[in-house]
Design an enzyme around this catalytic site. Structure first.
Site: not given
Ligand SMILES: NC(=O)c1ccc[n+]([C@@H]2O[C@H](COP(=O)([O-])OP(=O)(O)OC[C@H]3O[C@@H](n4cnc5c(N)ncnc54)[C@H](O)[C@@H]3O)[C@@H](O)[C@H]2O)c1
Length: 419
Positions: A260
């Site tokens: 982030c």
């Molecule tokens: N990790 C954090 O602390 C956090 C906190 C707040 C907000 N966010 C935001 O949330 C969003 C997601 O982040 P995250 O950390 O959960 O990501 P992540 O990388 O942990 O997980 C994403 C998942 O999406 C899957 N994926 C990728 N492409 C795909 C597709 N086309 N169809 C289906 N699945 C698919 C991947 O296999 C993975 O399991 C981002 O925008 C991030 O900025 C993250």
């Protein structure tokens, strides 16, 4: 029918699924990674915030499921998108994953669907990127289907503030969209805060992360000045934090990490350029924070000079903690990666110890035992709990402590260099 589908079973999606399933909703996780889907269906968690026992119970008793098949979205009431929003190599927003998924969703969109984007992104994304793709089906927002943005604010590894008890900000394209999304979250999530548009909700999340980035940069700059002034920056930050109002404590460190804070602010910078506006606080904070691994390398070099009469080249350096923050194994954007690269480029022999990260494939390194021999210097990059840092000081090691992990003992030792 399934109540909620969550597209993207990652750090955000899996805890979100837990919250809905524990509130008695039927939940389907959709992910393109078949191995992850199989693991989830066996009740095996790869997300540290959701223990496997919890996941297994939700799979066995609450029917939580995962699939790679987007077709299953047809039978779900609500579709939440929790997919990555990275930066391109040119540090511009890369929305291709979200765009691709929205096209998949559009092919299955039907009257009655609620779609909520949770991924962090610039203001305008929901209206400019998601809405046209969904309305290209001929269905009308606010009438046939509902669309909103609601940022995820989870802080992985944190136990006091979780997906359930952090208030959920919700902004829909129409008032009906906001109400429908607010109704979905109310109950599973303790508090819902409505705003009047998806843009306000999108910018809320960016403001939160920019606030952190700017304040971390401020103390990182102060830490460098303190080094010249001979003042302990940690003592100053702790003392300032005794003021009960008007001050919030941020700690210096070896640089920003995680999905982030190092990334999200640049989503706003990019969008602002479209309006001929330059987000100078963001750029300046990025500059200071991105310089920190270089500054930390110079501190290690000084410690080796004075503590061992050695140069970086040829020295054995143990990096202690490589995850981007304590208590978890998340390596995304970890400043330890940059620091290891810089140390290796300077000719140092780098080993690392991290109880949460067994290997670093990019460097062909595996975590070694935590010992001060045969290392010329131990660099504390991430202060994982459960490690006796003071014992390292007593061992007589030359230590460079970027986290104030060695505390008072470190301050009194002439073999410990602190940020
Ligand atoms: N990790 C954090 O602390 C956090 C906190 C707040 C907000 N966010 C935001 O949330 C969003 C997601 O982040 P995250 O950390 O959960 O990501 P992540 O990388 O942990 O997980 C994403 C998942 O999406 C899957 N994926 C990728 N492409 C795909 C597709 N086309 N169809 C289906 N699945 C698919 C991947 O296999 C993975 O399991 C981002 O925008 C991030 O900025 C993250």
């Amino acid at each position: 029918m399934t109540d909620v589908a969550i597209v993207g079973a990652g750090y955000v999606g899996v805890p979100l699924a837990q919250v809905f399933a524990e509130a008695g909703r039927s939940v389907l996780l959709v992910d393109r990674d078949a191995a992850r889907v199989d693991q989830l269906n066996r009740g095996e968690s790869y997300i540290e915030d959701v223990p496997s026992e919890t996941l297994k119970r939700l799979v066995d008793e609450r029917g939580l499921r995962a699939t790679t098949d987007y077709d299953e979205l047809r039978d779900c009431d609500a579709i939440l998108i929790a997919l990555p929003t990275p930066l391109s190599k040119q540090r511009e927003p890369d929305l291709s994953i979200v765009q691709g998924a929205v096209e998949e969703i559009a092919r299955r969109l039907r009257p009655g669907h609620l779609v909520v984007l949770e991924s962090t992104t610039y203001p305008g994304t929901t209206r400019e990127e998601v809405l046209p793709r969904l309305e290209a089906t001929g269905l009308k927002v606010g009438e046939d289907f509902h669309l909103a943005f609601s940022p995820e604010r989870v802080d992985p590894g944190r136990e006091d503030w979780t997906t359930k008890n952090v208030p959920k900000v919700v902004g829909g394209i129409t008032d009906a969209c906001t109400e429908r999304a607010a109704a979905l979250y109310s109950g599973p999530v303790d508090t819902v805060h409505r705003v009047t548009s998806p843009e306000a909700a999108e910018l809320t999340k960016l403001l939160e992360n920019i606030f952190r980035s700017v304040n971390i940069a401020l103390v990182n700059e102060l830490a460098q000045l303190c080094d010249r002034l001979g003042i302990d920056v940690w003592e100053v930050v702790d003392a300032a934090a005794t003021k009960p109002f008007g001050f919030m404590s941020f700690k210096p460190g070896p640089g920003l990490g995680g999905h982030c804070i190092p990334i999200d602010p640049f989503y706003l910078t990019w969008k602002a350029r479209e309006y001929g506006f330059y987000t100078e606080f963001i750029e300046l904070a990025g500059k200071v924070n991105e310089n920190m691994p270089y500054y930390c390398r110079s501190l290690i070099s000084q410690a080796l000079n004075h503590g061992r009469e050695k140069s970086l080249k040829g020295s054995q350096v143990l990096v202690l903690g490589v995850a981007y923050k304590p208590g978890i194994g998340d390596m995304r954007e970890s400043p330890a990666l940059k620091l290891i690269e810089l140390l290796q480029n300077a000719g140092a022999h780098v080993s690392y110890h991290d109880p949460h990260v067994p290997e670093l494939p990019d460097f062909a390194l595996t975590s070694v035992a935590l010992e001060t021999e045969p290392y010329d210097c131990v660099a504390i990059v991430t202060d994982h709990p459960g490690i006796d840092y003071e014992a390292l000081v007593d061992d007589g090691a030359v230590i460079v402590d970027f986290r104030n992990a060695t505390g008072e003992r470190g301050r009194l030792s002439d073999r410990v260099w602190k940020l």
